[in-house]
Write an enzyme that holds these catalytic residues in place. Structure first.
Site, PDB file in Angstrom:
ATOM      1  N   GLU A   1      65.782  49.445  25.324  1.00 15.25           N
ATOM      2  CA  GLU A   1      64.439  49.186  25.261  1.00 15.25           C
ATOM      3  C   GLU A   1      63.667  50.351  24.636  1.00 15.25           C
ATOM      4  OE1 GLU A   1      60.297  48.510  27.165  1.00 15.25           O
ATOM      5  OE2 GLU A   1      61.782  47.211  27.732  1.00 15.25           O
TER       6      GLU A   1
ATOM      7  N   CYS B   1      55.024  49.806  27.298  1.00 18.08           N
ATOM      8  CA  CYS B   1      55.783  49.529  26.043  1.00 18.08           C
ATOM      9  C   CYS B   1      55.329  48.648  25.211  1.00 18.08           C
ATOM     10  CB  CYS B   1      57.199  49.609  26.516  1.00 18.08           C
ATOM     11  SG  CYS B   1      57.659  47.920  27.715  1.00 18.08           S
TER      12      CYS B   1
END
Length: 527
Positions: free
Chosen positions: A261, A300
Protein backbone atom coordinates in the site's frame (compact mmCIF):
# COMPACT_ATOMS: atom_id res chain seq x y z
CA UNK A 1 17.97 16.49 23.12
CA UNK A 2 18.08 12.90 24.38
CA UNK A 3 18.61 12.55 28.12
CA UNK A 4 20.77 9.75 29.58
CA UNK A 5 17.74 8.17 31.24
CA UNK A 6 15.60 7.99 28.10
CA UNK A 7 14.42 4.35 28.24
CA UNK A 8 15.31 1.90 25.48
CA UNK A 9 12.31 -0.18 24.38
CA UNK A 10 12.94 -3.93 24.19
CA UNK A 11 12.15 -5.97 21.10
CA UNK A 12 10.28 -9.27 21.36
CA UNK A 13 11.81 -11.90 19.08
CA UNK A 14 12.64 -15.61 19.34
CA UNK A 15 10.30 -15.89 22.30
CA UNK A 16 12.13 -13.43 24.55
CA UNK A 17 12.61 -9.71 25.17
CA UNK A 18 15.84 -8.31 23.79
CA UNK A 19 17.34 -4.82 23.60
CA UNK A 20 19.58 -3.62 20.82
CA UNK A 21 23.27 -2.94 21.46
CA UNK A 22 23.36 0.51 19.88
CA UNK A 23 22.38 3.98 21.06
CA UNK A 24 19.18 3.80 19.06
CA UNK A 25 16.78 6.41 17.71
CA UNK A 26 14.97 8.78 20.06
CA UNK A 27 11.20 9.17 19.77
CA UNK A 28 9.92 12.59 20.75
CA UNK A 29 6.80 14.38 21.90
CA UNK A 30 5.26 15.76 18.70
CA UNK A 31 4.35 19.05 20.38
CA UNK A 32 7.07 19.80 22.94
CA UNK A 33 9.99 17.94 21.39
CA UNK A 34 10.67 16.15 24.70
CA UNK A 35 12.56 12.84 24.35
CA UNK A 36 10.29 9.92 25.24
CA UNK A 37 11.89 6.55 24.52
CA UNK A 38 14.58 5.05 22.29
CA UNK A 39 14.30 2.15 19.83
CA UNK A 40 17.10 -0.03 18.52
CA UNK A 41 17.61 -3.57 17.18
CA UNK A 42 21.38 -3.54 16.62
CA UNK A 43 22.91 -6.95 17.15
CA UNK A 44 19.68 -8.97 17.25
CA UNK A 45 19.82 -12.43 15.70
CA UNK A 46 17.11 -11.93 13.10
CA UNK A 47 17.55 -15.38 11.59
CA UNK A 48 16.88 -16.99 14.95
CA UNK A 49 13.75 -14.88 15.38
CA UNK A 50 12.26 -15.78 12.00
CA UNK A 51 13.03 -19.48 12.45
CA UNK A 52 11.45 -19.44 15.91
CA UNK A 53 8.31 -17.78 14.59
CA UNK A 54 7.95 -20.31 11.76
CA UNK A 55 8.72 -23.42 13.76
CA UNK A 56 7.11 -22.60 17.09
CA UNK A 57 4.51 -19.91 16.42
CA UNK A 58 3.38 -21.34 13.10
CA UNK A 59 3.13 -24.91 14.31
CA UNK A 60 1.14 -23.90 17.40
CA UNK A 61 -1.26 -21.74 15.39
CA UNK A 62 -1.86 -24.37 12.70
CA UNK A 63 -2.64 -26.96 15.37
CA UNK A 64 -5.65 -24.85 16.29
CA UNK A 65 -8.91 -24.64 14.34
CA UNK A 66 -10.21 -21.38 12.88
CA UNK A 67 -12.72 -21.21 15.71
CA UNK A 68 -10.01 -21.59 18.33
CA UNK A 69 -7.90 -18.91 16.69
CA UNK A 70 -10.96 -16.65 16.54
CA UNK A 71 -11.44 -17.09 20.30
CA UNK A 72 -7.76 -16.24 20.72
CA UNK A 73 -8.33 -12.93 18.86
CA UNK A 74 -11.19 -12.24 21.24
CA UNK A 75 -8.78 -12.61 24.16
CA UNK A 76 -6.38 -10.15 22.52
CA UNK A 77 -9.25 -7.66 22.29
CA UNK A 78 -9.83 -7.96 26.04
CA UNK A 79 -6.15 -7.29 26.77
CA UNK A 80 -6.12 -4.19 24.58
CA UNK A 81 -9.37 -2.86 26.04
CA UNK A 82 -7.92 -3.17 29.53
CA UNK A 83 -4.93 -0.98 28.60
CA UNK A 84 -6.67 1.66 26.43
CA UNK A 85 -5.83 4.57 28.72
CA UNK A 86 -2.09 3.91 28.40
CA UNK A 87 -2.41 3.74 24.62
CA UNK A 88 -4.19 7.09 24.46
CA UNK A 89 -1.45 8.68 26.56
CA UNK A 90 1.26 7.33 24.27
CA UNK A 91 -0.62 8.50 21.16
CA UNK A 92 -0.99 12.03 22.51
CA UNK A 93 2.69 12.29 23.37
CA UNK A 94 4.32 10.44 20.49
CA UNK A 95 1.85 11.05 17.62
CA UNK A 96 0.50 14.43 18.72
CA UNK A 97 -3.11 13.39 18.19
CA UNK A 98 -6.25 14.64 19.88
CA UNK A 99 -8.35 12.11 21.81
CA UNK A 100 -10.78 11.86 18.91
CA UNK A 101 -8.01 11.23 16.41
CA UNK A 102 -6.30 8.70 18.68
CA UNK A 103 -9.56 6.76 18.75
CA UNK A 104 -9.43 6.32 14.97
CA UNK A 105 -6.17 4.43 15.40
CA UNK A 106 -6.57 2.69 18.76
CA UNK A 107 -10.26 1.84 18.83
CA UNK A 108 -10.22 1.24 15.08
CA UNK A 109 -7.57 -1.43 15.55
CA UNK A 110 -9.44 -3.06 18.43
CA UNK A 111 -12.70 -3.00 16.45
CA UNK A 112 -11.03 -4.71 13.50
CA UNK A 113 -9.67 -7.45 15.76
CA UNK A 114 -13.12 -7.98 17.22
CA UNK A 115 -14.64 -8.14 13.74
CA UNK A 116 -12.30 -10.94 12.68
CA UNK A 117 -12.86 -12.76 15.95
CA UNK A 118 -16.56 -12.90 15.12
CA UNK A 119 -15.95 -13.81 11.47
CA UNK A 120 -13.70 -16.67 12.50
CA UNK A 121 -16.30 -18.16 14.83
CA UNK A 122 -18.38 -19.17 11.81
CA UNK A 123 -15.51 -21.32 10.49
CA UNK A 124 -15.72 -23.50 13.58
CA UNK A 125 -13.51 -26.57 13.90
CA UNK A 126 -12.21 -26.45 10.33
CA UNK A 127 -8.47 -26.71 9.61
CA UNK A 128 -8.67 -25.69 5.94
CA UNK A 129 -11.09 -23.94 3.56
CA UNK A 130 -12.94 -25.20 0.49
CA UNK A 131 -12.72 -22.70 -2.38
CA UNK A 132 -15.73 -23.24 -4.62
CA UNK A 133 -17.60 -26.39 -5.55
CA UNK A 134 -16.18 -29.67 -6.78
CA UNK A 135 -15.67 -29.96 -10.52
CA UNK A 136 -16.00 -33.18 -12.50
CA UNK A 137 -12.85 -34.11 -14.43
CA UNK A 138 -14.63 -36.31 -16.95
CA UNK A 139 -17.83 -38.21 -17.69
CA UNK A 140 -17.42 -40.45 -14.68
CA UNK A 141 -18.26 -38.39 -11.55
CA UNK A 142 -16.05 -40.54 -9.34
CA UNK A 143 -12.94 -38.45 -10.13
CA UNK A 144 -13.27 -34.74 -9.33
CA UNK A 145 -11.24 -31.68 -8.34
CA UNK A 146 -11.69 -29.50 -5.28
CA UNK A 147 -9.79 -26.26 -4.74
CA UNK A 148 -8.57 -25.98 -1.16
CA UNK A 149 -7.02 -23.13 0.85
CA UNK A 150 -4.43 -24.04 3.49
CA UNK A 151 -2.45 -21.67 5.75
CA UNK A 152 1.02 -20.98 4.39
CA UNK A 153 3.79 -22.56 6.47
CA UNK A 154 5.71 -19.32 6.82
CA UNK A 155 5.80 -16.05 8.70
CA UNK A 156 4.06 -12.76 7.94
CA UNK A 157 6.41 -9.77 8.05
CA UNK A 158 4.69 -6.39 8.42
CA UNK A 159 6.68 -3.25 7.65
CA UNK A 160 4.27 -0.53 8.73
CA UNK A 161 3.76 3.21 8.33
CA UNK A 162 4.00 5.87 11.04
CA UNK A 163 0.45 7.19 10.86
CA UNK A 164 -1.43 4.19 12.32
CA UNK A 165 0.78 2.38 14.86
CA UNK A 166 -2.24 0.53 16.30
CA UNK A 167 -4.65 -0.03 13.42
CA UNK A 168 -1.79 -0.66 11.01
CA UNK A 169 -0.71 -3.61 13.15
CA UNK A 170 -4.06 -5.16 13.97
CA UNK A 171 -5.77 -4.81 10.58
CA UNK A 172 -2.98 -7.02 9.21
CA UNK A 173 -2.41 -9.24 12.25
CA UNK A 174 -6.09 -10.15 12.70
CA UNK A 175 -6.49 -12.07 9.41
CA UNK A 176 -2.92 -13.42 9.62
CA UNK A 177 -3.39 -14.92 13.09
CA UNK A 178 -6.89 -16.13 12.22
CA UNK A 179 -5.34 -17.87 9.21
CA UNK A 180 -2.74 -19.56 11.41
CA UNK A 181 0.30 -17.55 10.31
CA UNK A 182 2.72 -16.02 12.89
CA UNK A 183 3.42 -12.28 12.71
CA UNK A 184 6.60 -10.23 12.94
CA UNK A 185 5.89 -6.49 12.90
CA UNK A 186 8.43 -3.75 12.21
CA UNK A 187 6.62 -0.50 13.09
CA UNK A 188 7.71 2.81 11.61
CA UNK A 189 10.38 4.19 13.91
CA UNK A 190 8.81 7.60 14.56
CA UNK A 191 5.73 6.14 16.31
CA UNK A 192 6.93 2.65 17.26
CA UNK A 193 6.18 3.10 20.95
CA UNK A 194 2.45 2.39 20.72
CA UNK A 195 2.94 -0.74 18.60
CA UNK A 196 5.64 -2.01 20.95
CA UNK A 197 3.49 -1.39 24.04
CA UNK A 198 0.49 -3.20 22.55
CA UNK A 199 2.60 -6.23 21.63
CA UNK A 200 4.15 -6.17 25.11
CA UNK A 201 0.75 -6.22 26.78
CA UNK A 202 -0.50 -9.09 24.60
CA UNK A 203 2.66 -11.15 25.06
CA UNK A 204 2.69 -10.68 28.83
CA UNK A 205 -0.98 -11.68 29.01
CA UNK A 206 -0.06 -15.06 27.52
CA UNK A 207 -3.08 -15.24 25.20
CA UNK A 208 -1.02 -16.20 22.12
CA UNK A 209 1.32 -19.15 21.55
CA UNK A 210 5.04 -18.41 21.82
CA UNK A 211 6.34 -17.08 18.52
CA UNK A 212 2.91 -16.10 17.20
CA UNK A 213 3.59 -12.35 17.59
CA UNK A 214 6.96 -10.56 17.55
CA UNK A 215 7.96 -6.90 17.35
CA UNK A 216 11.23 -5.46 16.06
CA UNK A 217 11.73 -1.71 16.55
CA UNK A 218 14.28 0.44 14.78
CA UNK A 219 16.02 -0.25 11.49
CA UNK A 220 14.46 -2.48 8.84
CA UNK A 221 17.90 -3.50 7.57
CA UNK A 222 18.24 -7.22 6.78
CA UNK A 223 14.61 -8.04 7.63
CA UNK A 224 13.77 -8.87 4.02
CA UNK A 225 16.88 -11.06 3.84
CA UNK A 226 15.25 -13.45 6.33
CA UNK A 227 12.23 -14.22 4.17
CA UNK A 228 11.81 -17.68 2.67
CA UNK A 229 9.52 -18.90 -0.16
CA UNK A 230 6.43 -19.57 1.98
CA UNK A 231 6.66 -16.31 3.95
CA UNK A 232 4.63 -13.20 3.11
CA UNK A 233 5.45 -9.52 3.47
CA UNK A 234 3.03 -6.60 3.76
CA UNK A 235 4.30 -3.05 3.43
CA UNK A 236 2.61 0.31 3.95
CA UNK A 237 4.58 3.43 3.08
CA UNK A 238 6.23 5.31 0.25
CA UNK A 239 6.32 4.21 -3.38
CA UNK A 240 10.10 4.52 -3.30
CA UNK A 241 10.45 1.97 -0.50
CA UNK A 242 7.85 -0.22 -2.19
CA UNK A 243 10.07 -0.43 -5.27
CA UNK A 244 12.99 -1.58 -3.11
CA UNK A 245 10.83 -4.30 -1.53
CA UNK A 246 9.51 -5.53 -4.87
CA UNK A 247 13.03 -5.79 -6.30
CA UNK A 248 14.47 -7.61 -3.26
CA UNK A 249 15.62 -11.19 -4.01
CA UNK A 250 13.10 -12.54 -1.50
CA UNK A 251 10.31 -11.31 -3.77
CA UNK A 252 11.99 -11.34 -7.17
CA UNK A 253 13.74 -14.72 -6.80
CA UNK A 254 12.16 -16.62 -3.89
CA UNK A 255 8.58 -15.66 -4.84
CA UNK A 256 7.69 -14.35 -1.38
CA UNK A 257 4.12 -13.11 -1.60
CA UNK A 258 4.05 -9.31 -1.32
CA UNK A 259 1.27 -6.82 -0.53
CA UNK A 260 1.93 -3.10 -1.01
CA UNK A 261 0.00 0.00 0.00
CA UNK A 262 1.79 3.11 -1.25
CA UNK A 263 1.14 6.77 -2.12
CA UNK A 264 -2.38 7.73 -3.13
CA UNK A 265 -3.93 10.94 -4.49
CA UNK A 266 -7.47 10.23 -3.36
CA UNK A 267 -10.30 12.30 -4.80
CA UNK A 268 -13.63 13.84 -3.88
CA UNK A 269 -16.02 14.44 -6.79
CA UNK A 270 -19.12 16.65 -6.72
CA UNK A 271 -21.99 15.89 -9.13
CA UNK A 272 -22.06 18.43 -12.01
CA UNK A 273 -25.78 19.02 -11.38
CA UNK A 274 -25.18 20.09 -7.76
CA UNK A 275 -25.88 23.65 -6.64
CA UNK A 276 -24.44 25.68 -3.82
CA UNK A 277 -27.64 25.09 -1.83
CA UNK A 278 -27.84 21.38 -2.52
CA UNK A 279 -27.33 18.78 0.16
CA UNK A 280 -24.64 17.11 -1.94
CA UNK A 281 -22.58 20.32 -1.92
CA UNK A 282 -22.86 20.65 1.86
CA UNK A 283 -21.96 17.00 2.42
CA UNK A 284 -18.88 17.36 0.26
CA UNK A 285 -17.68 20.46 2.11
CA UNK A 286 -18.07 18.78 5.49
CA UNK A 287 -16.32 15.60 4.37
CA UNK A 288 -13.42 17.49 2.80
CA UNK A 289 -12.79 19.47 5.98
CA UNK A 290 -12.97 16.32 8.09
CA UNK A 291 -10.53 14.49 5.84
CA UNK A 292 -8.09 17.40 5.83
CA UNK A 293 -8.01 17.66 9.61
CA UNK A 294 -8.51 14.17 11.10
CA UNK A 295 -5.06 13.00 12.25
CA UNK A 296 -3.77 16.25 10.74
CA UNK A 297 -4.33 14.81 7.28
CA UNK A 298 -1.91 11.94 7.92
CA UNK A 299 -4.10 9.21 6.47
CA UNK A 300 -3.34 7.19 3.38
CA UNK A 301 -7.03 7.53 2.47
CA UNK A 302 -7.32 11.31 3.04
CA UNK A 303 -8.79 13.51 0.31
CA UNK A 304 -5.99 15.21 -1.65
CA UNK A 305 -7.87 16.47 -4.73
CA UNK A 306 -11.37 17.97 -4.75
CA UNK A 307 -13.22 18.14 -8.08
CA UNK A 308 -16.17 20.51 -8.48
CA UNK A 309 -18.02 22.02 -11.47
CA UNK A 310 -16.26 25.18 -12.68
CA UNK A 311 -19.25 27.36 -11.81
CA UNK A 312 -19.06 26.20 -8.17
CA UNK A 313 -15.31 26.66 -7.74
CA UNK A 314 -15.52 29.98 -5.87
CA UNK A 315 -18.45 28.84 -3.73
CA UNK A 316 -16.64 25.65 -2.77
CA UNK A 317 -13.44 27.55 -1.96
CA UNK A 318 -15.37 29.94 0.28
CA UNK A 319 -17.36 27.22 2.05
CA UNK A 320 -14.36 24.96 2.72
CA UNK A 321 -12.23 27.89 3.87
CA UNK A 322 -14.95 29.08 6.26
CA UNK A 323 -15.04 25.69 7.97
CA UNK A 324 -11.26 25.38 8.07
CA UNK A 325 -11.05 28.78 9.74
CA UNK A 326 -12.89 27.31 12.74
CA UNK A 327 -10.35 24.49 13.22
CA UNK A 328 -8.11 25.22 16.21
CA UNK A 329 -4.60 23.82 15.85
CA UNK A 330 -2.06 23.13 18.58
CA UNK A 331 -1.41 21.04 21.67
CA UNK A 332 -3.90 18.13 21.79
CA UNK A 333 -3.85 18.28 25.59
CA UNK A 334 -5.83 21.54 25.34
CA UNK A 335 -9.55 20.76 25.13
CA UNK A 336 -10.16 23.59 22.68
CA UNK A 337 -7.80 22.09 20.08
CA UNK A 338 -9.44 20.23 17.21
CA UNK A 339 -6.29 19.31 15.29
CA UNK A 340 -2.99 18.28 16.81
CA UNK A 341 0.49 17.95 15.38
CA UNK A 342 2.20 15.95 12.69
CA UNK A 343 4.20 13.07 14.11
CA UNK A 344 7.66 14.63 13.87
CA UNK A 345 9.76 17.57 12.77
CA UNK A 346 10.89 15.48 9.81
CA UNK A 347 7.29 15.05 8.71
CA UNK A 348 6.65 18.76 9.24
CA UNK A 349 9.55 19.64 6.93
CA UNK A 350 8.25 17.19 4.35
CA UNK A 351 4.76 18.71 4.38
CA UNK A 352 6.00 22.30 4.16
CA UNK A 353 8.28 21.32 1.29
CA UNK A 354 5.35 19.60 -0.42
CA UNK A 355 3.13 22.66 -0.10
CA UNK A 356 5.87 24.75 -1.66
CA UNK A 357 6.08 22.32 -4.59
CA UNK A 358 2.32 22.35 -5.18
CA UNK A 359 2.27 26.15 -5.07
CA UNK A 360 4.29 26.20 -8.29
CA UNK A 361 1.01 25.27 -10.01
CA UNK A 362 -1.76 26.10 -7.53
CA UNK A 363 -2.94 29.20 -5.71
CA UNK A 364 -3.38 29.32 -1.93
CA UNK A 365 -7.09 29.63 -1.17
CA UNK A 366 -6.79 29.25 2.61
CA UNK A 367 -3.71 29.48 4.82
CA UNK A 368 -4.39 28.41 8.40
CA UNK A 369 -0.87 29.36 9.52
CA UNK A 370 -2.02 32.95 9.84
CA UNK A 371 -3.77 31.96 13.09
CA UNK A 372 -1.54 31.39 16.20
CA UNK A 373 -1.20 27.85 17.53
CA UNK A 374 -2.89 26.96 20.82
CA UNK A 375 -0.45 26.06 23.63
CA UNK A 376 2.29 25.14 21.18
CA UNK A 377 5.59 26.69 20.18
CA UNK A 378 5.68 27.04 16.37
CA UNK A 379 9.37 26.14 16.34
CA UNK A 380 9.43 23.24 18.79
CA UNK A 381 6.17 21.61 17.73
CA UNK A 382 5.42 19.64 14.57
CA UNK A 383 2.14 21.50 14.05
CA UNK A 384 1.12 22.50 10.53
CA UNK A 385 -2.17 24.34 9.96
CA UNK A 386 -4.66 23.34 7.22
CA UNK A 387 -3.90 24.62 3.74
CA UNK A 388 -6.38 24.67 0.84
CA UNK A 389 -4.93 25.18 -2.63
CA UNK A 390 -6.80 25.68 -5.89
CA UNK A 391 -6.55 25.41 -9.69
CA UNK A 392 -9.27 26.40 -12.15
CA UNK A 393 -7.78 24.46 -15.07
CA UNK A 394 -6.20 21.35 -13.52
CA UNK A 395 -5.93 19.64 -16.88
CA UNK A 396 -2.91 21.88 -17.45
CA UNK A 397 -1.32 20.90 -14.13
CA UNK A 398 1.27 18.19 -13.59
CA UNK A 399 2.64 18.08 -10.03
CA UNK A 400 -0.87 18.44 -8.57
CA UNK A 401 -1.60 14.97 -9.93
CA UNK A 402 1.78 13.53 -8.94
CA UNK A 403 2.76 14.73 -5.45
CA UNK A 404 0.92 13.62 -2.34
CA UNK A 405 1.52 15.97 0.57
CA UNK A 406 0.93 13.79 3.64
CA UNK A 407 -0.65 16.38 5.92
CA UNK A 408 -3.61 18.79 6.22
CA UNK A 409 -3.41 19.83 2.58
CA UNK A 410 -5.84 19.46 -0.34
CA UNK A 411 -6.29 21.08 -3.74
CA UNK A 412 -9.61 22.27 -5.13
CA UNK A 413 -9.93 21.68 -8.88
CA UNK A 414 -12.55 22.67 -11.44
CA UNK A 415 -13.99 20.57 -14.27
CA UNK A 416 -16.39 21.42 -17.10
CA UNK A 417 -18.19 18.13 -17.82
CA UNK A 418 -18.38 14.50 -16.73
CA UNK A 419 -15.82 13.23 -19.22
CA UNK A 420 -13.27 15.76 -18.02
CA UNK A 421 -14.06 14.84 -14.40
CA UNK A 422 -13.38 11.13 -15.01
CA UNK A 423 -10.15 11.98 -16.82
CA UNK A 424 -8.92 14.30 -14.06
CA UNK A 425 -9.64 11.81 -11.30
CA UNK A 426 -7.77 9.10 -13.23
CA UNK A 427 -4.74 11.39 -13.47
CA UNK A 428 -3.96 10.13 -9.97
CA UNK A 429 -2.87 6.87 -11.68
CA UNK A 430 -4.50 4.62 -9.13
CA UNK A 431 -5.84 5.53 -5.69
CA UNK A 432 -7.18 3.91 -2.55
CA UNK A 433 -10.52 5.70 -2.60
CA UNK A 434 -12.64 8.22 -4.47
CA UNK A 435 -15.75 9.68 -2.89
CA UNK A 436 -18.74 10.87 -4.91
CA UNK A 437 -21.30 13.43 -3.69
CA UNK A 438 -24.64 13.39 -5.45
CA UNK A 439 -28.39 13.20 -5.00
CA UNK A 440 -28.74 11.30 -8.29
CA UNK A 441 -28.41 7.49 -8.11
CA UNK A 442 -27.80 7.34 -11.86
CA UNK A 443 -24.78 9.65 -11.59
CA UNK A 444 -23.41 7.62 -8.69
CA UNK A 445 -23.76 4.46 -10.76
CA UNK A 446 -21.93 6.07 -13.70
CA UNK A 447 -19.18 7.33 -11.40
CA UNK A 448 -18.74 3.88 -9.85
CA UNK A 449 -18.47 2.27 -13.28
CA UNK A 450 -16.01 4.89 -14.55
CA UNK A 451 -13.75 4.98 -11.48
CA UNK A 452 -13.81 1.41 -10.17
CA UNK A 453 -10.91 0.20 -12.29
CA UNK A 454 -8.57 2.85 -10.90
CA UNK A 455 -9.65 2.79 -7.26
CA UNK A 456 -9.76 0.24 -4.47
CA UNK A 457 -12.96 1.77 -3.13
CA UNK A 458 -15.66 4.12 -4.44
CA UNK A 459 -17.49 5.78 -1.54
CA UNK A 460 -20.77 7.42 -2.56
CA UNK A 461 -22.36 9.93 -0.18
CA UNK A 462 -25.96 10.97 -0.86
CA UNK A 463 -28.51 12.62 1.45
CA UNK A 464 -30.23 9.30 2.19
CA UNK A 465 -27.02 7.82 3.68
CA UNK A 466 -25.64 11.03 5.19
CA UNK A 467 -26.24 9.85 8.76
CA UNK A 468 -25.10 6.26 8.27
CA UNK A 469 -22.17 6.50 5.84
CA UNK A 470 -18.85 5.56 7.45
CA UNK A 471 -16.70 8.31 5.96
CA UNK A 472 -14.48 8.74 2.92
CA UNK A 473 -11.29 7.95 4.82
CA UNK A 474 -12.48 5.34 7.31
CA UNK A 475 -11.27 1.86 6.38
CA UNK A 476 -13.87 -0.69 7.47
CA UNK A 477 -12.85 -4.35 7.84
CA UNK A 478 -15.76 -5.66 5.77
CA UNK A 479 -14.64 -3.71 2.67
CA UNK A 480 -11.45 -4.05 0.66
CA UNK A 481 -8.59 -1.68 1.42
CA UNK A 482 -5.94 -1.11 -1.23
CA UNK A 483 -5.72 0.28 -4.71
CA UNK A 484 -4.19 -0.23 -8.17
CA UNK A 485 -1.33 1.60 -9.83
CA UNK A 486 0.58 4.09 -7.71
CA UNK A 487 -1.50 3.05 -4.68
CA UNK A 488 0.49 -0.16 -4.61
CA UNK A 489 -1.72 -2.73 -6.28
CA UNK A 490 -2.48 -4.48 -3.00
CA UNK A 491 -5.58 -5.69 -1.22
CA UNK A 492 -6.28 -5.96 2.50
CA UNK A 493 -9.36 -6.64 4.61
CA UNK A 494 -12.63 -7.18 2.71
CA UNK A 495 -13.99 -9.53 5.36
CA UNK A 496 -12.73 -13.09 4.99
CA UNK A 497 -11.16 -12.15 1.65
CA UNK A 498 -8.16 -11.02 3.70
CA UNK A 499 -7.45 -14.62 4.64
CA UNK A 500 -6.55 -15.39 1.02
CA UNK A 501 -3.20 -13.60 1.30
CA UNK A 502 -2.14 -15.96 4.10
CA UNK A 503 -3.32 -19.17 2.44
CA UNK A 504 -2.13 -21.25 -0.51
CA UNK A 505 -4.71 -22.44 -3.03
CA UNK A 506 -4.32 -26.02 -4.21
CA UNK A 507 -6.34 -28.19 -6.57
CA UNK A 508 -6.92 -31.61 -5.02
CA UNK A 509 -7.86 -34.17 -7.69
CA UNK A 510 -9.21 -37.33 -6.12
CA UNK A 511 -12.12 -39.70 -5.75
CA UNK A 512 -15.38 -38.48 -4.34
CA UNK A 513 -14.76 -40.58 -1.23
CA UNK A 514 -11.40 -38.93 -0.60
CA UNK A 515 -12.86 -35.47 -1.17
CA UNK A 516 -15.64 -36.30 1.29
CA UNK A 517 -13.01 -37.12 3.91
CA UNK A 518 -11.21 -33.85 3.17
CA UNK A 519 -14.41 -31.85 3.40
CA UNK A 520 -15.04 -33.23 6.89
CA UNK A 521 -12.08 -31.18 8.14
CA UNK A 522 -12.85 -28.06 6.14
CA UNK A 523 -15.26 -25.15 5.93
CA UNK A 524 -16.60 -23.43 2.81
CA UNK A 525 -14.68 -20.24 1.94
CA UNK A 526 -17.38 -17.61 1.49
CA UNK A 527 -15.72 -14.17 1.48
Amino acid sequence: MTTPDTPLLPNYIAGRWQTGHGHGTTLRDAVTGESLVRVDNTGLNLHEGFVFAREHGGAALRAMSYGQRAAMLGEVVKVLQTNRDAYYDIATRNSGTTTKDSAVDIDGGIFTLGYYAKQGEALGDAKCLLDGERIRMGKDPVFQTQHVLNPTRGVALFINAFNFPSWGLWEKAAPALLSGVPVIVKPATATAWLTQRMVEDVVKAGVLPEGALSVICGSSAHLMDQLQPFDVVSFTGSAETARIIRSHPAVAQRSVRCNIEADSLNSALLDPSATVDSEAFKLMVSEVVREMTVKSGQKCTAIRRIFVPLELFDDAAEAISAKLAKVTVGNPRNETVRMGALVSQEQKRSVLHGIEALCHEALVLFDGSEVPLVDADPEASACVAPTLLGHRDPGQAKVLHEIEVFGPVATLMAYEDEDEAWDLVRRGEGSLVASVYSEDPAFIARAAAELADSHGRVHAISPDVAASQTGHGNVMPMSLHGGPGRAGGGEELGGLRALGFYHRRTAVQASSAALDALAATAAPFKP
